[in-house]
Design an enzyme around this catalytic site. Structure first.
Site, PDB file in Angstrom:
ATOM      1  N   HIS A 269      42.583  44.518  41.833  1.00 33.62           N
ATOM      2  CA  HIS A 269      43.298  43.519  41.042  1.00 33.62           C
ATOM      3  C   HIS A 269      42.366  42.357  40.694  1.00 33.62           C
ATOM      4  O   HIS A 269      42.567  41.669  39.693  1.00 33.62           O
ATOM      5  CB  HIS A 269      44.509  42.971  41.811  1.00 33.62           C
ATOM      6  CG  HIS A 269      45.590  43.986  42.011  1.00 33.62           C
ATOM      7  ND1 HIS A 269      45.610  44.847  43.079  1.00 33.62           N
ATOM      8  CD2 HIS A 269      46.690  44.271  41.273  1.00 33.62           C
ATOM      9  CE1 HIS A 269      46.672  45.629  42.999  1.00 33.62           C
ATOM     10  NE2 HIS A 269      47.348  45.296  41.909  1.00 33.62           N
ATOM     11  N   ASP A 341      45.815  52.841  35.880  1.00 35.94           N
ATOM     12  CA  ASP A 341      46.327  51.645  36.534  1.00 35.94           C
ATOM     13  C   ASP A 341      46.294  50.530  35.483  1.00 35.94           C
ATOM     14  O   ASP A 341      45.743  50.705  34.383  1.00 35.94           O
ATOM     15  CB  ASP A 341      45.462  51.292  37.755  1.00 35.94           C
ATOM     16  CG  ASP A 341      46.239  50.555  38.835  1.00 35.94           C
ATOM     17  OD1 ASP A 341      47.304  49.987  38.511  1.00 35.94           O
ATOM     18  OD2 ASP A 341      45.789  50.532  39.991  1.00 35.94           O
TER      19      ASP A 341
END
Length: 442
Positions: A269, A341
Site C-alpha cells: 500500500h 490489486d
C-alpha cells in the site's frame, strides 16, 4: 411271376418318389420364405455389428426407407452473443472495477457508471454505515447501472479479523490465523458460508477472499494473521474450503495475492515490495495454494504489486507478462478472471504512471483493473485503453478475450441488477456465535 413282382415293386416306388419330390418342394419353399423375411434378432445383429463395421446395413431395404436426419443447429453461445452486442466503450468499461466516495451515490459516481460504464464497484470501510444505509447505497448503484447492458459486480474485502467492512450490528468473524490454528477445513468452509451470508445482507456479489498467502515471514507488515498459517498445505486446505463455502452461497470468491504476499517486508500500500525468490522456491511454497485453487476452478485471482526480480526484473507481478501470461495462464493453465490489486496503491503510484500501468497490465494478461479512491483514475484508465485500441497498440481481440471471461463469470453466477440484499440478520448472528464457540473450543 417274375414280371408280376417287378410291376408290383414299380407300383410301390412311384408314390415314394412323389412324396420325396413334394417334401423337397416344401423344404425349398420354406427356406426361401426364411431368406425373404429375416427375424428381428437378425435385424438387430446386423444393425449393431456388421452395419457399424462394414456399412452393409445401409443397403438393406428397410433402412433405405428412413429419411435422412436433419442437421441440428448449434446451440447459440450466450456469452458470445452478449459480447458481440457490446460497443468498444462498453467492453472497456467491463474491465474497470472502481471505488466510490462517501456513503450515498453522488453525481460523479453516476457519471462514472453511465459514461465509463464500469463493470464493478468496490466498497471500503468509509462507504459503510448502517446495514440499511449500506444496502440502500448498493441498491442505488445497481439501479444506476440498469441503463448498461451488463450487470455490475458489487465487491468488498470481507476476510474476517481486522479486514472487515460490515456494520457493527453484524457479529464479527475471527481472522484466518485463528481459524487456521484449528486445522479443521470443515470450520473453514463454514467460515466461507458465513462471510457470504454477511455480504449478502447488503447486496454484494463478490468477496475478495480467501487470502491464500503463506505467512512465512514473521516480519511481514501486511499479511500476518490474514493468512491461515505458515504451511502451504494448511493454507491450501483451509483456503480452498473457505472458497467453496463462499461459492456455495452464491458469492463470487477472489483468491489473493498471487504470486504470494507472505514473504514481503514492505507494505505494498505504501511502496513496492521486492521478493528475491527463484521460480523453484516459489513453486515449493507460495504457489502451492494458488495451484490448488486453479485445480478447483477458482473464479478469479487477484495479482499483487510485488517485484520478483529473478522472474521479471522490470515489472511487478501485476504488470508482468512473465508472471501473469507465462506462469499463471501458461504453466498453471488458468483461464479464469485475473484482477489487479488496487492500481492507486503506493507500489504502483510511486513507480509508474497510471496510463502506462494500465496498458502494461492488459498486455500482461489482466482482465479487470482495480482502481479505488479516485473517479479521475477510473476515467484515466478508460480513456487510456480506448485510445490504445484505436491506435492499434492493444488489439480489440485482446479486449474481447478479457471481456469474454468477465461475461462468462457474470452469467455463471446469474448476476442481475435486480438482485436485492437478502438474509436474516438475527439468524446469521446466532450462527456466527455458535461457530465462534467451536473455534474457541479447539
Amino acid at each position: 411271376m417274375h414280371n408280376y413282382r417287378d410291376n408290383s415293386n414299380n407300383k410301390r416306388r412311384i408314390p415314394l418318389q412323389v412324396l420325396c419330390l413334394l417334401l423337397g418342394i416344401v423344404l425349398l419353399l420354406s427356406a426361401c420364405g426364411q431368406a425373404q423375411k429375416p427375424s428381428s434378432a437378425t435385424d438387430s445383429n446386423t444393425g449393431s455389428n456388421t452395419g457399424s463395421s462394414t456399412g452393409q446395413s445401409s443397403s438393406s431395404p428397410e433402412q433405405n426407407t428412413v429419411p435422412p436426419k436433419e442437421e441440428i443447429p448449434e446451440e447459440p453461445d450466450p456469452v458470445q452473443e452478449q459480447l458481440s452486442s457490446l460497443t468498444l466503450e462498453e467492453k472497456i468499461g467491463q474491465m474497470i472495477l472502481a471505488g466510490v466516495q462517501g456513503t450515498t451515490l453522488d453525481d460523479q459516481a453516476k457519471q462514472m457508471i453511465t459514461e465509463q460504464k464500469v463493470g464493478g464497484i468496490i466498497f471500503y470501510a468509509n462507504n459503510v454505515t448502517t446495514l440499511e444505509g449500506t444496502a440502500k447505497f448498493v441498491r442505488s448503484i445497481k439501479e444506476a447501472n440498469q441503463s448498461n447492458p451488463v450487470p455490475i459486480f458489487m465487491s468488498v474485502d470481507q476476510e474476517g479479523g481486522k479486514v472487515s467492512r460490515m456494520p457493527e450490528t453484524v457479529e464479527s468473524i475471527p481472522s484466518n490465523g485463528k481459524v487456521g490454528r484449528t486445522k479443521d477445513s470443515a470450520l473453514a468452509k463454514t467460515m466461507g458460508e458465513l462471510l457470504a451470508r454477511q455480504v449478502q445482507l447488503v447486496g454484494f456479489n463478490v468477496d475478495f477472499a480467501p487470502v491464500l498467502d503463506v505467512n512465512s515471514n514473521p516480519k511481514n507488515p501486511v499479511i500476518g494473521d490474514r493468512s491461515f498459517g505458515s504451511s502451504a498445505e494448511l493454507v491450501s486446505r483451509m483456503g480452498i474450503a473457505e472458497m467453496k463455502g463462499l461459492r456455495s452461497e452464491g458469492i463470487i470468491p477472489v483468491v489473493k495475492h498471487f504470486p504470494g504476499h507472505g514473504d514481503t517486508s514492505v507494505d505494498s500500500h505504501l511502496d513496492l515490495p521486492v521478493v528475491n525468490k527463484t521460480e523453484k522456491q516459489l513453486s515449493e511454497l507460495e504457489w502451492i495454494p494458488f495451484q490448488a485453487a486453479v485445480k478447483e476452478q477458482v473464479e478469479a485471482v487477484m495479482v499483487a504489486h510485488i517485484l520478483f526480480p529473478k522472474l521479471d526484473p522490470d515489472h511487478p507481478a501485476s504488470l508482468s507478462d512473465v508472471i501473469i501470461d507465462e506462469h499463471l495462464r501458461g504453466k498453471f493453465n488458468y483461464d479464469g478472471v485475473v484482477i489487479t490489486d488496487d492500481l492507486s496503491m503506493g507500489a504502483i503510484a510511486k513507480n509508474f504512471k497510471l496510463d502506462e500501468a494500465a496498458i502494461a497490465t492488459v498486455k500482461a494478461g489482466s482482465d479487470i483493473l482495480l482502481v479505488a479512491h479516485s473517479y479521475e483514475s477510473a476515467k484515466t484508465i478508460f480513456d487510456t485503453l480506448r485510445s490504445a485500441v484505436k491506435s492499434g497498440e492493444i488489439s480489440e481481440s485482446r479486449i474481447d478475450e478479457s471481456v469474454r471471461r468477465i461475461l462468462t463469470l457474470k452469467q455463471q453466477y446469474k448476476l442481475s441488477d435486480d438482485q436485492k440484499a437478502s438474509g436474516d440478520l438475527k439468524q446469521l448472528n446466532a450462527d456466527i456465535v455458535d461457530w465462534r464457540k467451536q473455534i474457541d473450543a479447539r
